[in-house]
Design an enzyme around this catalytic site. Sequence first.
Site, PDB file in Angstrom:
ATOM      1  N   GLU A  96       7.162  -3.168   4.482  1.00  0.00           N
ATOM      2  CA  GLU A  96       6.949  -4.452   3.575  1.00  0.00           C
ATOM      3  C   GLU A  96       7.181  -3.882   2.069  1.00  0.00           C
ATOM      4  O   GLU A  96       6.961  -2.095   1.867  1.00  0.00           O
ATOM      5  CB  GLU A  96       5.507  -4.690   3.701  1.00  0.00           C
ATOM      6  CG  GLU A  96       5.364  -5.310   4.822  1.00  0.00           C
ATOM      7  CD  GLU A  96       4.014  -5.716   5.505  1.00  0.00           C
ATOM      8  OE1 GLU A  96       4.090  -6.868   6.130  1.00  0.00           O
ATOM      9  OE2 GLU A  96       2.691  -5.344   4.948  1.00  0.00           O
ATOM     10  N   CYS A 109       5.721  -1.461  -5.156  1.00  0.00           N
ATOM     11  CA  CYS A 109       5.199  -0.530  -4.111  1.00  0.00           C
ATOM     12  C   CYS A 109       6.201  -0.406  -2.999  1.00  0.00           C
ATOM     13  O   CYS A 109       5.937  -1.181  -2.458  1.00  0.00           O
ATOM     14  CB  CYS A 109       3.663  -1.417  -3.898  1.00  0.00           C
ATOM     15  SG  CYS A 109       2.769  -0.688  -2.844  1.00  0.00           S
ATOM     16  N   CYS A 116       2.707   6.134   9.864  1.00  0.00           N
ATOM     17  CA  CYS A 116       2.926   7.060   8.581  1.00  0.00           C
ATOM     18  C   CYS A 116       1.565   7.783  10.012  1.00  0.00           C
ATOM     19  O   CYS A 116       0.810   7.458  10.939  1.00  0.00           O
ATOM     20  CB  CYS A 116       1.610   6.830   7.158  1.00  0.00           C
ATOM     21  SG  CYS A 116       1.096   8.157   6.863  1.00  0.00           S
ATOM     22  N   CYS A 120      -5.005   8.403   8.083  1.00  0.00           N
ATOM     23  CA  CYS A 120      -6.375   8.194   7.303  1.00  0.00           C
ATOM     24  C   CYS A 120      -7.371   6.933   7.632  1.00  0.00           C
ATOM     25  O   CYS A 120      -6.416   6.183   8.201  1.00  0.00           O
ATOM     26  CB  CYS A 120      -5.671   7.792   5.658  1.00  0.00           C
ATOM     27  SG  CYS A 120      -4.853   9.320   4.669  1.00  0.00           S
ATOM     28  N   CYS A 123      -7.157   2.766   6.445  1.00  0.00           N
ATOM     29  CA  CYS A 123      -5.380   2.458   6.039  1.00  0.00           C
ATOM     30  C   CYS A 123      -5.078   2.068   6.918  1.00  0.00           C
ATOM     31  O   CYS A 123      -5.103   2.560   8.187  1.00  0.00           O
ATOM     32  CB  CYS A 123      -4.828   4.142   5.468  1.00  0.00           C
ATOM     33  SG  CYS A 123      -3.751   2.981   5.141  1.00  0.00           S
ATOM     34  N   CYS A 352      -3.119  -3.097  -1.459  1.00  0.00           N
ATOM     35  CA  CYS A 352      -3.427  -1.338  -1.045  1.00  0.00           C
ATOM     36  C   CYS A 352      -3.690  -1.431   0.343  1.00  0.00           C
ATOM     37  O   CYS A 352      -5.214  -1.803   0.874  1.00  0.00           O
ATOM     38  CB  CYS A 352      -4.233  -0.343  -1.672  1.00  0.00           C
ATOM     39  SG  CYS A 352      -3.752  -0.881  -3.831  1.00  0.00           S
TER      40      CYS A 352
HETATM   41  N1  SAH Z   1       0.527   8.406   2.028  1.00  0.00           N
HETATM   42  C1  SAH Z   1       0.492   7.835   0.220  1.00  0.00           C
HETATM   43  C2  SAH Z   1       1.392   6.662  -0.282  1.00  0.00           C
HETATM   44  C3  SAH Z   1       0.271   5.639  -0.089  1.00  0.00           C
HETATM   45  S1  SAH Z   1      -0.567   5.039  -0.843  1.00  0.00           S
HETATM   46  C4  SAH Z   1      -1.068   7.714  -0.280  1.00  0.00           C
HETATM   47  O1  SAH Z   1      -1.394   8.550   0.794  1.00  0.00           O
HETATM   48  O2  SAH Z   1      -0.948   7.681  -1.042  1.00  0.00           O
HETATM   49  C5  SAH Z   1      -1.886   3.510  -0.590  1.00  0.00           C
HETATM   50  C6  SAH Z   1      -2.783   3.620  -1.347  1.00  0.00           C
HETATM   51  O3  SAH Z   1      -3.719   2.881  -0.795  1.00  0.00           O
HETATM   52  C7  SAH Z   1      -3.627   5.195  -1.605  1.00  0.00           C
HETATM   53  O4  SAH Z   1      -4.251   5.531  -2.105  1.00  0.00           O
HETATM   54  C8  SAH Z   1      -4.225   4.330  -0.092  1.00  0.00           C
HETATM   55  O5  SAH Z   1      -5.210   5.832  -0.027  1.00  0.00           O
HETATM   56  C9  SAH Z   1      -5.193   3.227  -0.402  1.00  0.00           C
HETATM   57  N2  SAH Z   1      -5.195   2.801   0.399  1.00  0.00           N
HETATM   58  C10 SAH Z   1      -5.031   3.114   1.896  1.00  0.00           C
HETATM   59  N3  SAH Z   1      -6.092   1.814   2.482  1.00  0.00           N
HETATM   60  C11 SAH Z   1      -6.801   1.172   1.770  1.00  0.00           C
HETATM   61  C12 SAH Z   1      -7.247   0.221   1.451  1.00  0.00           C
HETATM   62  N4  SAH Z   1      -8.147   0.005   2.977  1.00  0.00           N
HETATM   63  N5  SAH Z   1      -7.884  -0.234   0.954  1.00  0.00           N
HETATM   64  C13 SAH Z   1      -7.610   0.050  -0.544  1.00  0.00           C
HETATM   65  N6  SAH Z   1      -7.205   0.961  -0.160  1.00  0.00           N
HETATM   66  C14 SAH Z   1      -6.361   1.828   0.181  1.00  0.00           C
END
Ligand code: SAH
Length: 382
Positions: A96, A109, A116, A120, A123, A352
Site C-alpha cells: 500500500e 507514504c 515486515c 513491532c 503495527c 500509520c
Molecule cells: N519500519 C520503519 C518504517 C515504518 S514507519 C519504522 O518503523 O520506522 C511507520 C510508522 O508508523 C512508524 O513510526 C511506526 O512505529 C508507526 N506505527 C506503526 N503502527 C502504528 C499504529 N498502529 N498507530 C500509529 N502509528 C503506528
Amino acid sequence: MTGNASLVNLFDLDRTAMEAFFAELGEKRFRAHQVMKWIYHRHVTDFGQMTDVGKALRARLEERAEIRPPGVLYDKASADGTHKWLLGMDAGNAVETVFIPDRGRGTLCVSSQVGCGLNCQFCSTATQGFNRNLSTAEIIGQVWIAARHLGNRPHIERRLTNVVMMGMGEPLLNFDAVVRAMSLMRDDLGFGLANKRVTLSTSGLVPMIDRLAEESDVALAVSLHAPNDALRTELIPLNRKYPIAELMDACVRYLARKRRGEAVTFEYTLMKGVNDAPEHARELAALMRAFCNKAQYADAAKVNLIPFNPFPGTRFERSDEATVRAFQKILLDAGVLTTVRRTRGDDIDAACGQLKGQVMDRTRRQASFRRQLEKGERPHAA
Ligand code: SAH
C-alpha cells in the site's frame, strides 16, 4: 521467450545506472536523460511516444528494455483527501501507498518491503509476516503511480512535495534498492524533490543508520515509542539488539554529517496506559535534551507524537485527546520541539500502522505447512 524476464525495467535504474545502460548501447549520456524525462516528467512508458529519440534507438530499446510500473489493484479516496493505492507486485503480493494532502504540501507514504519481519507489537504490518524486499522499480513505481494520478509535473505543479519511507517494511533492511529509489526521488531528471523533503523512517538499525549517513542525504526519522529500554524492548523486539543509548549515538553521528540546523524526528506512538503517562513524557524529555546536548545544538531533535491507530486483533488502544495534549505540554515545557500528527485517512485504513497490503508470508506459511504435515493433514497453500 519467457515474458519480460530478459528485459531491463528502466524503473530499476537511477541516473548513473541509466547512463551506464545507454553507454552499453553505444549511446551518449543525454539520450539517457531524454528517456528519464519522458518517464518521470511526462509519465510516458511507451518508447514509441518518445518523439525526440531516433527511431532506430527506440527499436533497440524495445528489444532490451521495458518501463513497467506496478499494477494498480485498486485505489480509494478518503473523505479527508487522503488517497490509498493497493499495488500488485507479483502473484499474491501487494503493498500500500498513501498520499496525504495538507495545506499546500502533499506527502506520499511509500512502502519498502512486502510485509515486515521486525514484529513491532503495535503495527498492523507486523501481523502479516515478511515476504520479500521490493525492487527499486517497485519503490519508485509507487511514487510514479501517485505522481501520474496527481498530474504532477516537477517544477510546474508541485502537489507531491514530500516522500516519507513510512509505509510497509523496514527501509534500512532493503538498503540498496531504497537508496537508489530515494536518489530518483531527488534527481531533477526524476521527481526533483529537495533532500530534506525525502524522509527515511527506521525502527533503529544502528549500523545501517551510519551507512545511510555515508551514502545518501535525506532526512531521518526514528521510531522510538518508549523512553527506556525495558518498555521499548517490549514494543520493538529490535531494541534488544540496538538499545536506546546506541541508537541515540547513531543519530548524533548522523546529524554530525549533515548541514547544521537539521533535526532527527523521533516518532512516538501514544498507546493508552502503555507509554503515555506523565513520567514517560518526562523521561522522554530528558532523553531528548541529552540528545540535543550531544548533537551540540538545541532543536536537533523533533518529537512527533502519533495517536495510536487501531487495527483488528490489536490489544492496544489510542490515548485520550487530553492525555496526548498533556504529554505534548510536558515536552514543550522542557523545551523539546513536539508536534502531534493528525490522524488522516483512517476511514480507509490508510493511517500509520494500518497498512496491510497483501503478503504471502513465507515464514509463516512454511510453519503452517509443517504443522499440517505433523498432524498428518494434507497441506494447502494459504
Ligand atoms: N519500519 C520503519 C518504517 C515504518 S514507519 C519504522 O518503523 O520506522 C511507520 C510508522 O508508523 C512508524 O513510526 C511506526 O512505529 C508507526 N506505527 C506503526 N503502527 C502504528 C499504529 N498502529 N498507530 C500509529 N502509528 C503506528
